[in-house]
Design a protein around this motif. Structure first.
Motif, PDB file in Angstrom:
ATOM      1  N   LYS A  58       0.830  -1.208   0.000  1.00  0.00           N
ATOM      2  CA  LYS A  58       0.000   0.000   0.000  1.00  0.00           C
ATOM      3  C   LYS A  58       0.864   1.256   0.000  1.00  0.00           C
ATOM      4  CE  LYS A  58      -4.472  -0.693   2.218  1.00  0.00           C
ATOM      5  NZ  LYS A  58      -5.112  -0.678   3.529  1.00  0.00           N
ATOM      6  N   GLU A  59       1.857   1.233   0.909  1.00  0.00           N
ATOM      7  CA  GLU A  59       2.736   2.407   1.028  1.00  0.00           C
ATOM      8  C   GLU A  59       3.482   2.667  -0.277  1.00  0.00           C
ATOM      9  OE1 GLU A  59       3.762   1.695   5.779  1.00  0.00           O
ATOM     10  OE2 GLU A  59       5.323   1.405   4.258  1.00  0.00           O
ATOM     11  N   ALA A  60       3.967   1.565  -0.868  1.00  0.00           N
ATOM     12  CA  ALA A  60       4.753   1.704  -2.095  1.00  0.00           C
ATOM     13  C   ALA A  60       3.899   2.281  -3.219  1.00  0.00           C
ATOM     14  CB  ALA A  60       5.344   0.352  -2.498  1.00  0.00           C
ATOM     15  N   VAL A  61       2.644   1.795  -3.317  1.00  0.00           N
ATOM     16  CA  VAL A  61       1.750   2.290  -4.361  1.00  0.00           C
ATOM     17  C   VAL A  61       1.453   3.761  -4.117  1.00  0.00           C
ATOM     18  CG1 VAL A  61      -0.552   2.115  -5.358  1.00  0.00           C
ATOM     19  CG2 VAL A  61       0.756   0.036  -4.847  1.00  0.00           C
ATOM     20  N   ALA A  62       1.162   4.085  -2.842  1.00  0.00           N
ATOM     21  CA  ALA A  62       0.830   5.474  -2.509  1.00  0.00           C
ATOM     22  C   ALA A  62       1.984   6.405  -2.865  1.00  0.00           C
ATOM     23  CB  ALA A  62       0.486   5.579  -1.024  1.00  0.00           C
ATOM     24  N   ALA A  63       3.223   5.911  -2.657  1.00  0.00           N
ATOM     25  CA  ALA A  63       4.387   6.760  -2.929  1.00  0.00           C
ATOM     26  C   ALA A  63       4.864   6.614  -4.377  1.00  0.00           C
ATOM     27  CB  ALA A  63       5.516   6.416  -1.965  1.00  0.00           C
ATOM     28  N   GLU A  64       4.090   5.880  -5.184  1.00  0.00           N
ATOM     29  CA  GLU A  64       4.399   5.653  -6.596  1.00  0.00           C
ATOM     30  C   GLU A  64       5.753   4.986  -6.798  1.00  0.00           C
ATOM     31  OE1 GLU A  64       3.713   9.183  -8.875  1.00  0.00           O
ATOM     32  OE2 GLU A  64       1.659   9.396  -8.193  1.00  0.00           O
ATOM     33  N   ARG A  65       6.135   4.106  -5.857  1.00  0.00           N
ATOM     34  CA  ARG A  65       7.364   3.320  -6.054  1.00  0.00           C
ATOM     35  C   ARG A  65       6.948   2.003  -6.704  1.00  0.00           C
ATOM     36  NH1 ARG A  65       8.352   4.797  -0.427  1.00  0.00           N
ATOM     37  NH2 ARG A  65       7.869   2.647   0.079  1.00  0.00           N
ATOM     38  N   PHE A  66       6.719   2.051  -8.005  1.00  0.00           N
ATOM     39  CA  PHE A  66       6.046   0.931  -8.641  1.00  0.00           C
ATOM     40  C   PHE A  66       6.906  -0.320  -8.771  1.00  0.00           C
ATOM     41  CE2 PHE A  66       3.637   4.666 -10.209  1.00  0.00           C
ATOM     42  CZ  PHE A  66       2.496   4.406  -9.475  1.00  0.00           C
ATOM     43  N   GLU A  67       8.224  -0.113  -8.963  1.00  0.00           N
ATOM     44  CA  GLU A  67       9.096  -1.294  -9.041  1.00  0.00           C
ATOM     45  C   GLU A  67       9.027  -2.096  -7.753  1.00  0.00           C
ATOM     46  OE1 GLU A  67      13.231  -1.304 -10.156  1.00  0.00           O
ATOM     47  OE2 GLU A  67      12.770   0.130 -11.736  1.00  0.00           O
ATOM     48  N   GLU A  68       9.113  -1.359  -6.647  1.00  0.00           N
ATOM     49  CA  GLU A  68       9.044  -2.018  -5.341  1.00  0.00           C
ATOM     50  C   GLU A  68       7.677  -2.672  -5.178  1.00  0.00           C
ATOM     51  OE1 GLU A  68       9.268   0.609  -1.999  1.00  0.00           O
ATOM     52  OE2 GLU A  68       9.290  -1.044  -0.559  1.00  0.00           O
ATOM     53  N   ALA A  69       6.626  -1.963  -5.599  1.00  0.00           N
ATOM     54  CA  ALA A  69       5.273  -2.486  -5.457  1.00  0.00           C
ATOM     55  C   ALA A  69       5.117  -3.810  -6.197  1.00  0.00           C
ATOM     56  CB  ALA A  69       4.259  -1.463  -5.972  1.00  0.00           C
ATOM     57  N   ALA A  70       5.702  -3.859  -7.402  1.00  0.00           N
ATOM     58  CA  ALA A  70       5.576  -5.085  -8.197  1.00  0.00           C
ATOM     59  C   ALA A  70       6.264  -6.260  -7.486  1.00  0.00           C
ATOM     60  CB  ALA A  70       6.188  -4.872  -9.585  1.00  0.00           C
ATOM     61  N   ARG A  71       7.436  -5.972  -6.907  1.00  0.00           N
ATOM     62  CA  ARG A  71       8.156  -7.021  -6.186  1.00  0.00           C
ATOM     63  C   ARG A  71       7.356  -7.497  -4.983  1.00  0.00           C
ATOM     64  NH1 ARG A  71      12.677  -3.768  -6.585  1.00  0.00           N
ATOM     65  NH2 ARG A  71      12.589  -3.330  -4.348  1.00  0.00           N
ATOM     66  N   LEU A  72       6.777  -6.528  -4.268  1.00  0.00           N
ATOM     67  CA  LEU A  72       6.000  -6.876  -3.081  1.00  0.00           C
ATOM     68  C   LEU A  72       4.797  -7.724  -3.470  1.00  0.00           C
ATOM     69  CD1 LEU A  72       6.227  -3.449  -1.261  1.00  0.00           C
ATOM     70  CD2 LEU A  72       7.044  -5.619  -0.350  1.00  0.00           C
ATOM     71  N   ARG A  73       4.168  -7.329  -4.563  1.00  0.00           N
ATOM     72  CA  ARG A  73       3.001  -8.085  -5.023  1.00  0.00           C
ATOM     73  C   ARG A  73       3.395  -9.538  -5.284  1.00  0.00           C
ATOM     74  NH1 ARG A  73       2.132  -6.495 -10.651  1.00  0.00           N
ATOM     75  NH2 ARG A  73       3.820  -8.005 -10.757  1.00  0.00           N
ATOM     76  N   ASP A  74       4.564  -9.722  -5.938  1.00  0.00           N
ATOM     77  CA  ASP A  74       5.019 -11.081  -6.221  1.00  0.00           C
ATOM     78  C   ASP A  74       5.290 -11.855  -4.932  1.00  0.00           C
ATOM     79  OD1 ASP A  74       4.790 -10.400  -8.821  1.00  0.00           O
ATOM     80  OD2 ASP A  74       6.949 -10.120  -9.176  1.00  0.00           O
ATOM     81  N   SER A  75       5.925 -11.170  -3.965  1.00  0.00           N
ATOM     82  CA  SER A  75       6.212 -11.861  -2.701  1.00  0.00           C
ATOM     83  C   SER A  75       4.919 -12.276  -2.014  1.00  0.00           C
ATOM     84  CB  SER A  75       7.000 -10.959  -1.750  1.00  0.00           C
ATOM     85  OG  SER A  75       8.155 -10.502  -2.373  1.00  0.00           O
ATOM     86  N   ILE A  76       3.913 -11.390  -2.051  1.00  0.00           N
ATOM     87  CA  ILE A  76       2.634 -11.697  -1.411  1.00  0.00           C
ATOM     88  C   ILE A  76       1.999 -12.910  -2.081  1.00  0.00           C
ATOM     89  CG2 ILE A  76       0.257 -10.865  -1.072  1.00  0.00           C
ATOM     90  CD1 ILE A  76       1.522  -8.033  -0.736  1.00  0.00           C
ATOM     91  N   ARG A  77       2.018 -12.906  -3.416  1.00  0.00           N
ATOM     92  CA  ARG A  77       1.463 -14.058  -4.141  1.00  0.00           C
ATOM     93  C   ARG A  77       2.175 -15.339  -3.744  1.00  0.00           C
ATOM     94  NH1 ARG A  77       0.924 -11.708 -10.095  1.00  0.00           N
ATOM     95  NH2 ARG A  77      -0.861 -10.356  -9.737  1.00  0.00           N
ATOM     96  N   GLY A  78       3.494 -15.254  -3.675  1.00  0.00           N
ATOM     97  CA  GLY A  78       4.295 -16.423  -3.315  1.00  0.00           C
ATOM     98  C   GLY A  78       3.890 -16.968  -1.962  1.00  0.00           C
ATOM     99  N   LEU A  79       3.764 -16.044  -1.005  1.00  0.00           N
ATOM    100  CA  LEU A  79       3.397 -16.451   0.349  1.00  0.00           C
ATOM    101  C   LEU A  79       1.998 -17.051   0.384  1.00  0.00           C
ATOM    102  CD1 LEU A  79       4.606 -13.757   2.885  1.00  0.00           C
ATOM    103  CD2 LEU A  79       5.188 -16.170   2.815  1.00  0.00           C
ATOM    104  N   GLU A  80       1.082 -16.418  -0.351  1.00  0.00           N
ATOM    105  CA  GLU A  80      -0.304 -16.908  -0.361  1.00  0.00           C
ATOM    106  C   GLU A  80      -0.380 -18.311  -0.947  1.00  0.00           C
ATOM    107  OE1 GLU A  80      -2.859 -12.736  -0.670  1.00  0.00           O
ATOM    108  OE2 GLU A  80      -2.153 -13.702  -2.496  1.00  0.00           O
ATOM    109  N   GLU A  81       0.432 -18.523  -2.010  1.00  0.00           N
ATOM    110  CA  GLU A  81       0.423 -19.848  -2.624  1.00  0.00           C
ATOM    111  C   GLU A  81       0.930 -20.915  -1.663  1.00  0.00           C
ATOM    112  OE1 GLU A  81       2.603 -19.417  -6.273  1.00  0.00           O
ATOM    113  OE2 GLU A  81       1.024 -18.094  -7.044  1.00  0.00           O
ATOM    114  N   ARG A  82       1.959 -20.539  -0.872  1.00  0.00           N
ATOM    115  CA  ARG A  82       2.566 -21.510   0.023  1.00  0.00           C
ATOM    116  C   ARG A  82       1.677 -21.819   1.222  1.00  0.00           C
ATOM    117  NH1 ARG A  82       7.956 -18.979   1.069  1.00  0.00           N
ATOM    118  NH2 ARG A  82       7.482 -17.641  -0.696  1.00  0.00           N
ATOM    119  N   SER A  83       0.864 -20.848   1.626  1.00  0.00           N
ATOM    120  CA  SER A  83       0.088 -21.068   2.859  1.00  0.00           C
ATOM    121  C   SER A  83      -1.245 -21.741   2.558  1.00  0.00           C
ATOM    122  CB  SER A  83      -0.119 -19.768   3.603  1.00  0.00           C
ATOM    123  OG  SER A  83      -0.781 -18.848   2.763  1.00  0.00           O
TER     124      SER A  83
END
Lengths: 166, 352
Positions: free
Chosen positions: A141-166
């Protein structure tokens, strides 16, 4: 490999140096390295505190440098010099200026991590994956709000990864 | 030189076995802790420092993972031994130079270790190959809990774990990775990358983690702050940053290998191979400079007569204290350079 400076001698000095966020490459012969003042011996340690020294000294005039920690005897002014506190009690002895400094260094002055298992101060120890996920979502959320899109994309991938594993 | 036996043991972090080890040489997670009852090391006298060392050795001995560890007092070791420990990333170079009442506890395969009486009373560390912050944190967290149940650490209700330097207060957690980024360096993207890291609170340093000198395109990245978020949060943040860098470096390597820059890279790689297999005297800095290109070639499956195991081994064994340790004597730099060159020729299968 030829020296980048004189273009004549064999290069003997091979390293790069990070200054700020810039990397400078050195491929020099001994002579040019010495001329340029590039150290060839063991390097001096970079001290994070050198940067903090600047941070501290700017504030020095307004701060109670006469304060002294009754427990270890270190003066606040000594701490400003060295950047190192003398004992755990210093944190209480210099409570006010230190709270300020902590906030400036860390962007926060409230501990949000673990406490010793028997500790009375216990913020509950993190329960791994679910906490990870929550934290990641917040950072996203913070990354998107601050328009740090590269970071946001990485975070999104990490979240997906975690969700898949759990 | 007492640690020659240790030189024969494999340390986990140098084996190319962990995730993404083509880019991530090693991951490290460390916690700083201080005993409540004593001043921090810089203000403690010899008696207090001795008591700190004794009580931390005793506490570590009672933990499951460190019961059979090696317990080393710096005062028993000579300078080469101490530099040897620093080269294995078990103690800092600062402690190696200024040993005082310092100590180290070194666990199995050098994954878990403690450094005692450096800037703080104790630094607990977990270190392994590849990208593995989460697993390391699990091990370190439980070691910290085991030690915490025996000694009282200095903790503040608002500021968390108290450390000699306020930059470490709070979680007192440092999460770092040693990354090999030759692609991003060659294509000159590295400055942009480091600026981006600084903006998200990640610090980049050089090969030994303390200084700014980068050897052979190895960069150490770590979280810049330690207060205000949970350990799990810092771990997740660094994992996301490191994964992002791995993806970018791998993509860059691919594009170099597929494009017009391939010929230039091949030239660099094989010149480096030539130097490493023919030099008669070579410094560690120059060795790393060339090993970096060779490592890049191996990671892209190019046909070079060496594998990742040998390269990682050389990164460690070619260091100054390791060279001296293998010969069993102290040597001046010029002689070390000659022995290093001979070690390289031997390991790289060149003519002696």
């Amino acid at each position: 490999m030829i020296c980048q400076e004189c273009g004549v001698n064999e290069a003997r000095v091979f390293f790069k140096q990070i200054v700020g966020s810039q990397v400078t490459q050195y491929l020099l012969c001994q002579d040019c390295a010495q001329k340029k003042g590039v150290a060839t011996g063991p390097e001096a340690f970079s001290d994070l505190l050198a940067e903090l020294g600047v941070l501290f000294s700017r504030r020095r005039a307004r701060e109670p440098s006469g304060l002294k920690c009754p427990s270890c005897g270190i003066r606040y002014a000594q701490f400003l010099e060295s950047g190192r506190l003398g004992c755990a009690a210093c944190y209480e002895s210099f409570r006010e200026p230190l709270g300020d400094i902590l906030k400036r260094i860390h962007g926060s002055a409230r501990h949000a991590g673990k406490a010793p298992p028997s500790g009375k101060t216990a913020a509950p120890a993190a329960a791994k994956a679910s906490v990870d996920l929550k934290a990641l979502r917040r950072r996203l959320k913070e990354a998107v709000a601050a328009e740090r899109f590269e970071e946001a994309a990485r975070l999104r991938d990490s979240i997906r990864g975690l969700e898949e594993r759990s | 030189m007492q640690l020659q036996n240790m030189a024969r043991l494999k340390m986990a972090w140098a084996l190319p076995e962990g995730r993404d080890n083509g880019v991530v040489l090693s991951s490290r997670v460390r916690l700083a802790r201080n005993l409540k009852a004593y001043p921090f090391p810089s203000r403690a006298g010899p008696k207090a420092l001795g008591a700190v060392l004794d009580s931390l050795f005793a506490a570590a001995r009672k933990t499951a993972p460190l019961a059979k560890a090696a317990y080393l007092k710096m005062s028993d070791l000579d300078p080469v031994d101490r530099l040897f420990l620093a080269e294995r990333h078990l103690i800092s170079r600062a402690l190696a130079q200024d040993p005082d009442a310092g100590g180290a506890v070194v666990g199995d395969r050098e994954i878990l270790s403690c450094m005692i009486n450096e800037e703080d009373h104790v630094r607990l560390q977990a270190l392994d190959s590849g990208l593995c912050f989460r697993g390391l944190w699990g091990e370190l967290d439980s070691l910290d809990n085991e030690i915490s149940s025996q000694v009282e650490f200095a903790v503040h209700p608002q500021w968390g774990y108290l450390c000699a330097c306020p930059t470490n207060a709070g979680t007192a957690l440092r999460v770092s990775a040693l990354l090999h980024l030759p692609g991003l360096t060659l294509t000159e993207q590295i400055n942009g990358v480091l600026e981006g890291l600084a903006r998200v609170g990640v610090t980049a340093r050089g090969f030994y983690g303390e200084g700014t000198r980068v050897l052979g395109d190895f960069y150490q990245i770590s979280n810049a702050v330690s207060l205000g978020r949970s350990e799990a949060d810092f771990i997740a943040g660094m994992e996301s940053t490191a994964s992002g860098l791995v993806a970018r470096e791998v993509e860059t390597r691919r594009s170099i290998a597929a494009g017009p820059r391939k010929a230039r890279l091949e030239d660099l790689v094989f010149r480096s191979l030539g130097i490493l297999t023919h030099a008669r005297s070579i410094s560690y800095e120059e060795t790393l400079h060339h090993l970096s290109y060779l490592r890049l070639a191996v990671s892209m499956d190019w046909d070079v007569p060496v594998d990742m195991v040998a390269i990682n081994e050389l990164l460690v064994l070619a260091q100054p204290a390791h060279v001296q340790m293998s010969l069993g004597k102290e040597l001046p730099a010029a002689e070390r350079d000659v022995h290093r060159a001979s070690l390289l020729r031997k390991k790289l299968g060149a003519a002696p």
